[in-house]
Design an enzyme around this catalytic site. Sequence first.
Site, PDB file in Angstrom:
ATOM      1  N   GLU A 221     -22.863  30.203 -12.733  1.00  0.00           N
ATOM      2  CA  GLU A 221     -22.606  30.318 -14.168  1.00  0.00           C
ATOM      3  C   GLU A 221     -21.263  29.696 -14.517  1.00  0.00           C
ATOM      4  O   GLU A 221     -20.261  29.934 -13.854  1.00  0.00           O
ATOM      5  CB  GLU A 221     -22.600  31.812 -14.537  1.00  0.00           C
ATOM      6  CG  GLU A 221     -22.178  32.117 -15.951  1.00  0.00           C
ATOM      7  CD  GLU A 221     -22.286  33.612 -16.286  1.00  0.00           C
ATOM      8  OE1 GLU A 221     -22.878  34.373 -15.493  1.00  0.00           O
ATOM      9  OE2 GLU A 221     -21.762  34.011 -17.325  1.00  0.00           O
ATOM     10  N   ASP A 223     -18.931  29.798 -17.742  1.00  0.00           N
ATOM     11  CA  ASP A 223     -18.672  30.313 -19.080  1.00  0.00           C
ATOM     12  C   ASP A 223     -17.696  29.391 -19.791  1.00  0.00           C
ATOM     13  O   ASP A 223     -16.499  29.417 -19.537  1.00  0.00           O
ATOM     14  CB  ASP A 223     -18.077  31.727 -18.995  1.00  0.00           C
ATOM     15  CG  ASP A 223     -19.045  32.708 -18.380  1.00  0.00           C
ATOM     16  OD1 ASP A 223     -20.241  32.615 -18.689  1.00  0.00           O
ATOM     17  OD2 ASP A 223     -18.619  33.551 -17.578  1.00  0.00           O
ATOM     18  N   GLU A 226     -16.238  32.562 -24.010  1.00  0.00           N
ATOM     19  CA  GLU A 226     -16.540  33.956 -24.312  1.00  0.00           C
ATOM     20  C   GLU A 226     -15.439  34.367 -25.260  1.00  0.00           C
ATOM     21  O   GLU A 226     -14.250  34.240 -24.937  1.00  0.00           O
ATOM     22  CB  GLU A 226     -16.525  34.793 -23.042  1.00  0.00           C
ATOM     23  CG  GLU A 226     -17.661  34.393 -22.107  1.00  0.00           C
ATOM     24  CD  GLU A 226     -17.926  35.427 -21.050  1.00  0.00           C
ATOM     25  OE1 GLU A 226     -18.815  36.262 -21.258  1.00  0.00           O
ATOM     26  OE2 GLU A 226     -17.227  35.424 -20.027  1.00  0.00           O
ATOM     27  N   HIS A 237     -17.809  30.855 -12.302  1.00  0.00           N
ATOM     28  CA  HIS A 237     -18.348  31.820 -11.333  1.00  0.00           C
ATOM     29  C   HIS A 237     -19.142  31.056 -10.271  1.00  0.00           C
ATOM     30  O   HIS A 237     -20.114  30.371 -10.609  1.00  0.00           O
ATOM     31  CB  HIS A 237     -19.337  32.777 -11.993  1.00  0.00           C
ATOM     32  CG  HIS A 237     -18.768  33.679 -13.038  1.00  0.00           C
ATOM     33  ND1 HIS A 237     -18.271  34.925 -12.744  1.00  0.00           N
ATOM     34  CD2 HIS A 237     -18.651  33.536 -14.373  1.00  0.00           C
ATOM     35  CE1 HIS A 237     -17.873  35.510 -13.871  1.00  0.00           C
ATOM     36  NE2 HIS A 237     -18.089  34.685 -14.872  1.00  0.00           N
ATOM     37  N   TRP A 385     -12.328  43.771 -20.874  1.00  0.00           N
ATOM     38  CA  TRP A 385     -11.948  42.713 -19.921  1.00  0.00           C
ATOM     39  C   TRP A 385     -11.685  41.388 -20.626  1.00  0.00           C
ATOM     40  O   TRP A 385     -11.065  40.488 -20.065  1.00  0.00           O
ATOM     41  CB  TRP A 385     -13.064  42.518 -18.872  1.00  0.00           C
ATOM     42  CG  TRP A 385     -14.381  42.234 -19.540  1.00  0.00           C
ATOM     43  CD1 TRP A 385     -15.293  43.162 -19.951  1.00  0.00           C
ATOM     44  CD2 TRP A 385     -14.888  40.962 -19.939  1.00  0.00           C
ATOM     45  NE1 TRP A 385     -16.349  42.546 -20.581  1.00  0.00           N
ATOM     46  CE2 TRP A 385     -16.132  41.199 -20.583  1.00  0.00           C
ATOM     47  CE3 TRP A 385     -14.432  39.655 -19.806  1.00  0.00           C
ATOM     48  CZ2 TRP A 385     -16.912  40.159 -21.103  1.00  0.00           C
ATOM     49  CZ3 TRP A 385     -15.207  38.628 -20.325  1.00  0.00           C
ATOM     50  CH2 TRP A 385     -16.429  38.883 -20.967  1.00  0.00           C
TER      51      TRP A 385
END
Length: 437
Positions: A221, A223, A226, A237, A385
């Site tokens: 993945e 990202d 976000e 990731h 987070w």
Amino acid sequence: MFGFLLSLFALQFALEIGTQTSESHPSITWELNGARQSGQIVIDSNWRWLHDSGTTNCYDGNTWSSDLCPDPEKCSQNCYLEGADYSGTYGISASGSQLTLGFVTKGSYSTNIGSRVYLLKDENTYQMFKLKNKEFTFTVDVSNLPCGLNGALYFVAMPSDGGKAKYPLAKPGAKYGMGYCDAQCPHDMKFINGEANVLDWKPQSNDENAGTGRYGTCCTEMDIWEANSQATAYTVHACSKNARCEGTECGDDSASQRYNGICDKDGCDFNSWRWGNKTFFGPGLTVDSSKPVTVVTQFIGDPLTEIRRIWVQGGKVIQNSFTNVSGITSVDSITNTFCDESKVATGDTNDFKAKGGMSGFSKALDTEVVLVLSLWDDHTANMLWLDSTYPSNSTAIGATRGPCATSSGDPKNVESASANASVKFSDIKFGAFDSTY
Ligand SMILES: *[C@@H]1O[C@H](CO)[C@@H](O)[C@H](O)[C@H]1NC(C)=O
Ligand SMILES: *[C@@H]1O[C@H](CO)[C@@H](O)[C@H](O)[C@H]1NC(C)=O
Ligand SMILES: *[C@@H]1O[C@H](CO)[C@@H](O)[C@H](O)[C@H]1NC(C)=O
Ligand SMILES: *[C@@H]1O[C@H](CO)[C@@H](O)[C@H](O)[C@H]1NC(C)=O
């Protein structure tokens, strides 16, 4: 006769497509190497109505029907995946190059929370992206996304047909948004490889729409984005492979196996606030989140060595912020050195390195990836987070990630107070470096 019965059985065995609502994908335009493309948007299968040959639910709220879905095989035999009313049921609309995802949508039969959609190149096939030595650009408006929400744009290594060719059970395929996987190895997917995830299914105690099954589905993945109006991060990731998982390889927190699984769930992230610059991104700041902003991400090298961020707003190019934290060399992009140093500085486990680091991720990107756009709230960690302090009582380097209160982000409150929240994505462009902005 026997042959006929056998083929009839084979036909009945796969998950079928419902006929109550015809699937009509919203259209969206985007740009590939400077040329305008006409694509479509499809909502993930998990959001869809799943019912028997009539209108009885196979899955209701967060539980499976014990009559229709006593086991994976019977579930596939008995159930039909339905077409979607994009705006009426899910609050999703597209116009020109712009996609809007609404947060809470009250439909005639149900209240929908958030959504996750994919870019299709044609009705049955996801648009695939080969990221290395390319640049991905889009414009986003997060002004209507308060603390606790996440309007996300990212890539995952899903199969282009939603798994249909490899797994005959996944018959509805990409047209119905099948095949999702990500680096959290989600257990909440109702179907994985076309098989119903009914075994060991547990309704999630704090989410009336979700539960978890025995299997998870893991894949690489990236990202790109976000964010809400208060904070943003981009995160890489790595996963050692892309596969359905069971047991230890899922890396479940509930079994204290977070770092024993296939994927690096923490990732290596760049968040300006977290790395020392609290005045870079936010309403009225250097990158002003109260207005649309164009976000450029460059994947440098093959093998990939660096992931760079550039911003454009109000016609001006804005260079990314530099890290300003003790123990981390001042940089404005993600590299192995940044990831290693940031893990040491924060005391976090360097699972990114353990799962292959940038070179492992680079190899994983030989597989083309699918574009995901979503809007969600967080039933596990209240999005702290991303936008607050996490763990919420920590004063360690890297614990602060944004200005939101540690009491914010509870889905119950977010869904009632910010039901009207939405995110707008537009002007997706993909091409050579410095050609898309
Ligand atoms: C944050 O970034 C802005 C823009 O790059 C810069 O002017 C400012 O000095 C940075 N602040 C800190 C604390 O690093
Ligand atoms: C780093 O942050 C400190 C405050 O914490 C600030 O005084 C300094 O100017 C920043 N450095 C840069 C290069 O922005
Ligand atoms: C922080 O909170 C966790 C979980 O609530 C607790 O176990 C831990 O002792 C706390 N740490 C500090 C330093 O207060
Ligand atoms: C949401 O929007 C609708 C229609 O625009 C409005 O009637 C309603 O009051 C809004 N709700 C909130 C919580 O802002």
